[in-house]
Design a protein around this motif. Structure first.
Motif, PDB file in Angstrom:
ATOM      1  N   ASN A  31      21.670  51.674 -12.567  1.00 40.64           N
ATOM      2  CA  ASN A  31      21.846  50.778 -13.713  1.00 40.64           C
ATOM      3  C   ASN A  31      23.319  50.471 -13.963  1.00 40.64           C
ATOM      4  OD1 ASN A  31      19.126  50.569 -14.261  1.00 40.64           O
ATOM      5  ND2 ASN A  31      19.112  52.324 -15.647  1.00 40.64           N
ATOM      6  N   LEU A  32      24.138  51.497 -13.782  1.00 38.84           N
ATOM      7  CA  LEU A  32      25.569  51.319 -14.005  1.00 38.84           C
ATOM      8  C   LEU A  32      26.163  50.370 -12.965  1.00 38.84           C
ATOM      9  CD1 LEU A  32      27.417  52.601 -16.123  1.00 38.84           C
ATOM     10  CD2 LEU A  32      28.105  54.240 -14.390  1.00 38.84           C
ATOM     11  N   ALA A  33      25.717  50.495 -11.730  1.00 40.10           N
ATOM     12  CA  ALA A  33      26.204  49.599 -10.667  1.00 40.10           C
ATOM     13  C   ALA A  33      25.780  48.163 -10.975  1.00 40.10           C
ATOM     14  CB  ALA A  33      25.662  50.044  -9.312  1.00 40.10           C
ATOM     15  N   LEU A  34      24.532  48.001 -11.430  1.00 33.51           N
ATOM     16  CA  LEU A  34      24.059  46.653 -11.784  1.00 33.51           C
ATOM     17  C   LEU A  34      24.889  46.088 -12.939  1.00 33.51           C
ATOM     18  CD1 LEU A  34      20.591  45.213 -11.868  1.00 33.51           C
ATOM     19  CD2 LEU A  34      21.833  45.119 -14.011  1.00 33.51           C
ATOM     20  N   ALA A  35      25.119  46.927 -13.968  1.00 35.06           N
ATOM     21  CA  ALA A  35      25.899  46.464 -15.129  1.00 35.06           C
ATOM     22  C   ALA A  35      27.327  46.105 -14.701  1.00 35.06           C
ATOM     23  CB  ALA A  35      25.923  47.548 -16.211  1.00 35.06           C
ATOM     24  N   THR A  36      27.887  46.895 -13.797  1.00 39.33           N
ATOM     25  CA  THR A  36      29.259  46.635 -13.339  1.00 39.33           C
ATOM     26  C   THR A  36      29.323  45.311 -12.585  1.00 39.33           C
ATOM     27  OG1 THR A  36      29.640  49.006 -13.183  1.00 39.33           O
ATOM     28  CG2 THR A  36      31.194  47.598 -12.024  1.00 39.33           C
ATOM     29  N   SER A  37      28.343  45.085 -11.702  1.00 39.58           N
ATOM     30  CA  SER A  37      28.329  43.836 -10.932  1.00 39.58           C
ATOM     31  C   SER A  37      28.111  42.637 -11.856  1.00 39.58           C
ATOM     32  CB  SER A  37      27.225  43.905  -9.874  1.00 39.58           C
ATOM     33  OG  SER A  37      27.084  42.663  -9.224  1.00 39.58           O
ATOM     34  N   MET A  38      27.209  42.800 -12.816  1.00 42.07           N
ATOM     35  CA  MET A  38      26.867  41.679 -13.689  1.00 42.07           C
ATOM     36  C   MET A  38      27.984  41.361 -14.699  1.00 42.07           C
ATOM     37  SD  MET A  38      23.667  41.696 -16.255  1.00 42.07           S
ATOM     38  CE  MET A  38      23.992  41.251 -17.926  1.00 42.07           C
ATOM     39  N   LEU A  39      28.588  42.405 -15.273  1.00 43.03           N
ATOM     40  CA  LEU A  39      29.538  42.194 -16.372  1.00 43.03           C
ATOM     41  C   LEU A  39      31.001  42.235 -15.949  1.00 43.03           C
ATOM     42  CD1 LEU A  39      27.867  44.453 -19.104  1.00 43.03           C
ATOM     43  CD2 LEU A  39      27.659  41.982 -18.850  1.00 43.03           C
TER      44      LEU A  39
ATOM     45  N   ARG B 290      34.266  50.846  -5.915  1.00 42.01           N
ATOM     46  CA  ARG B 290      33.201  51.549  -5.159  1.00 42.01           C
ATOM     47  C   ARG B 290      31.830  50.997  -5.536  1.00 42.01           C
ATOM     48  NH1 ARG B 290      35.614  56.174  -6.957  1.00 42.01           N
ATOM     49  NH2 ARG B 290      33.836  56.615  -8.308  1.00 42.01           N
ATOM     50  N   ALA B 291      31.608  50.810  -6.828  1.00 38.33           N
ATOM     51  CA  ALA B 291      30.290  50.364  -7.292  1.00 38.33           C
ATOM     52  C   ALA B 291      29.960  48.977  -6.748  1.00 38.33           C
ATOM     53  CB  ALA B 291      30.246  50.360  -8.827  1.00 38.33           C
ATOM     54  N   LEU B 292      30.966  48.084  -6.727  1.00 39.38           N
ATOM     55  CA  LEU B 292      30.702  46.725  -6.252  1.00 39.38           C
ATOM     56  C   LEU B 292      30.376  46.720  -4.759  1.00 39.38           C
ATOM     57  CD1 LEU B 292      33.358  44.571  -8.178  1.00 39.38           C
ATOM     58  CD2 LEU B 292      30.915  44.810  -8.645  1.00 39.38           C
TER      59      LEU B 292
ATOM     60  N   ARG C  28      26.016  46.164  -0.883  1.00 41.42           N
ATOM     61  CA  ARG C  28      25.325  46.674   0.306  1.00 41.42           C
ATOM     62  C   ARG C  28      23.835  46.917   0.014  1.00 41.42           C
ATOM     63  NH1 ARG C  28      23.375  50.906   2.197  1.00 41.42           N
ATOM     64  NH2 ARG C  28      23.848  52.117   0.334  1.00 41.42           N
ATOM     65  N   SER C  29      23.551  47.536  -1.150  1.00 42.33           N
ATOM     66  CA  SER C  29      22.166  47.935  -1.417  1.00 42.33           C
ATOM     67  C   SER C  29      21.339  46.815  -2.068  1.00 42.33           C
ATOM     68  CB  SER C  29      22.143  49.193  -2.297  1.00 42.33           C
ATOM     69  OG  SER C  29      22.853  48.948  -3.490  1.00 42.33           O
ATOM     70  N   ASN C  30      21.994  45.893  -2.790  1.00 41.23           N
ATOM     71  CA  ASN C  30      21.265  44.803  -3.460  1.00 41.23           C
ATOM     72  C   ASN C  30      21.953  43.472  -3.184  1.00 41.23           C
ATOM     73  OD1 ASN C  30      21.025  47.405  -5.081  1.00 41.23           O
ATOM     74  ND2 ASN C  30      19.430  46.193  -6.045  1.00 41.23           N
ATOM     75  N   PRO C  31      21.990  43.036  -1.926  1.00 42.14           N
ATOM     76  CA  PRO C  31      22.787  41.838  -1.591  1.00 42.14           C
ATOM     77  C   PRO C  31      22.347  40.588  -2.356  1.00 42.14           C
ATOM     78  CG  PRO C  31      21.420  42.553   0.283  1.00 42.14           C
ATOM     79  CD  PRO C  31      21.347  43.628  -0.746  1.00 42.14           C
ATOM     80  N   ALA C  32      21.034  40.440  -2.579  1.00 45.28           N
ATOM     81  CA  ALA C  32      20.566  39.225  -3.276  1.00 45.28           C
ATOM     82  C   ALA C  32      21.050  39.227  -4.722  1.00 45.28           C
ATOM     83  CB  ALA C  32      19.041  39.152  -3.229  1.00 45.28           C
TER      84      ALA C  32
ATOM     85  N   ARG D 104      27.498  36.739  -8.424  1.00 43.71           N
ATOM     86  CA  ARG D 104      28.724  35.990  -8.088  1.00 43.71           C
ATOM     87  C   ARG D 104      28.530  34.504  -8.398  1.00 43.71           C
ATOM     88  NH1 ARG D 104      29.214  40.546  -8.012  1.00 43.71           N
ATOM     89  NH2 ARG D 104      29.751  39.840 -10.097  1.00 43.71           N
ATOM     90  N   GLU D 105      27.306  34.030  -8.192  1.00 46.00           N
ATOM     91  CA  GLU D 105      26.991  32.631  -8.538  1.00 46.00           C
ATOM     92  C   GLU D 105      27.136  32.449 -10.063  1.00 46.00           C
ATOM     93  OE1 GLU D 105      26.519  30.082  -6.655  1.00 46.00           O
ATOM     94  OE2 GLU D 105      26.115  28.783  -8.389  1.00 46.00           O
ATOM     95  N   ALA D 106      26.623  33.434 -10.813  1.00 47.03           N
ATOM     96  CA  ALA D 106      26.750  33.386 -12.289  1.00 47.03           C
ATOM     97  C   ALA D 106      28.223  33.406 -12.694  1.00 47.03           C
ATOM     98  CB  ALA D 106      26.004  34.561 -12.917  1.00 47.03           C
TER      99      ALA D 106
END
Ligand SMILES: [Fe+2]
Ligand SMILES: [Fe+2]
Length: 288
Positions: free
Chosen positions: A215-223, A258-260, A265-269, A275-277
């Motif tokens: 969840n933290l990795a997702l939040a980091t990528s998103m925010l 590291r998280a990005l 790698r684990s959730n490329p889509a 990144r599009e957002a």
């Protein structure tokens, strides 16, 4: 930083005011699935504060009246942060049952171990309180940055309003922890213990809760995946670097990198979607 006014904090401490949140508008606009995951995760962390209180309120740290008064109000405010986020999810039609038992039983062995060390050391040396206060400063400032990033990115204006209120509280909490850490890190032994403990054991808040790392990795990528996100994390590092003996601190920026990489790698889509957002968000900022 100016001296923290504990009397004022205790007197003014209250549950976050939700009376001006437009729930109907929040429901009408709705949220994305990613936002849902992140809000749920943030609520879990907030509700979990009482467990952190158990780890911190021991030995020498517990013997300071300023700290105990602050913490009584702090845990109250954080609990209401969790309830506010839960209410938001309920109001928009995606209710979450009270997950405290589930969260508690999913607490990772590493968090348990760090908590036990924290409680044990609290009786051995007064310097442990410098570690607790520095740790708290990092987590509160990160929480504030996360809420403000969500406020900036979401299309849901009532959500933005709500999390901006939470960020304001987190900044107050940060001010307390920072001022306490600043005083306590004057001692050489405190600086050594703090550097060792944080470098060795600190992880972003929430990692040990359930699917926290994912969840933290997702939040980091998103925010925080864009340039502004990089700067926000760097700003947290720089704030902490101003504490005595903490000039080396770059753990938020290092974690983000590291998280990005790992998330790409684990959730490329999902990574590509974020990144599009980012590009859409940047274009909107230019147009505004
Ligand atoms: Fe909070
Ligand atoms: Fe907080």
């Amino acid at each position: 930083m100016a001296e923290f006014d504990i009397e004022r904090f205790v007197t003014l401490s209250k549950a976050v005011d939700l009376s001006d949140i437009d729930w109907a508008e929040a429901r009408r606009v709705g949220i994305t699935d990613d936002e849902y995951t992140v809000i749920r995760f943030m609520a879990d962390i907030e509700i979990h504060t009482i467990i952190y209180l158990r780890d911190v309120l021991a030995g020498h740290t517990a013997s300071n009246p300023e700290v105990t008064q602050f913490m009584a109000c702090w845990v109250y405010e954080e609990t209401f942060h969790g309830r506010a986020l839960d209410r938001f999810l309920t109001e928009i039609g995606r209710p979450e049952p009270n997950r405290f038992h589930e969260i508690e039983s999913n607490y990772s062995w590493r968090e348990e171990f760090t908590g036990m060390l924290s409680r044990g050391f609290a009786f051995l040396t007064p310097h442990i309180s410098a570690v607790h206060m520095c740790w708290g400063a990092i987590n509160e400032l990160t929480a504030a940055a996360s809420y403000l990033a969500l406020a900036r990115r979401t299309r849901n204006a009532p959500l933005a309003k709500l999390v901006t209120k939470l960020a304001r509280d987190e900044r107050k909490h940060y001010a307390f922890y920072f001022s306490q850490a600043e005083k306590r890190l004057e001692a050489w032994g405190a600086r050594r213990l703090c550097e060792f403990s944080i470098a060795r054991f600190w992880e972003p808040v929430g990692v040990g809760i359930g699917d926290g790392a994912a969840n933290l990795a997702l939040a980091t990528s998103m925010l925080f995946g864009d340039e502004q996100g990089r700067q926000e994390f760097a700003a947290v590092d720089q704030a902490i670097q101003r504490l005595p003996g903490m000039g080396w601190f770059k753990m938020l920026s290092n974690y983000r990198e590291r998280a990005l990489v790992e998330f790409a790698r684990s959730n490329p889509a999902d990574f590509a979607r974020h990144r599009e957002a980012d590009r859409e968000f940047a274009a909107k900022k230019v147009a505004a």
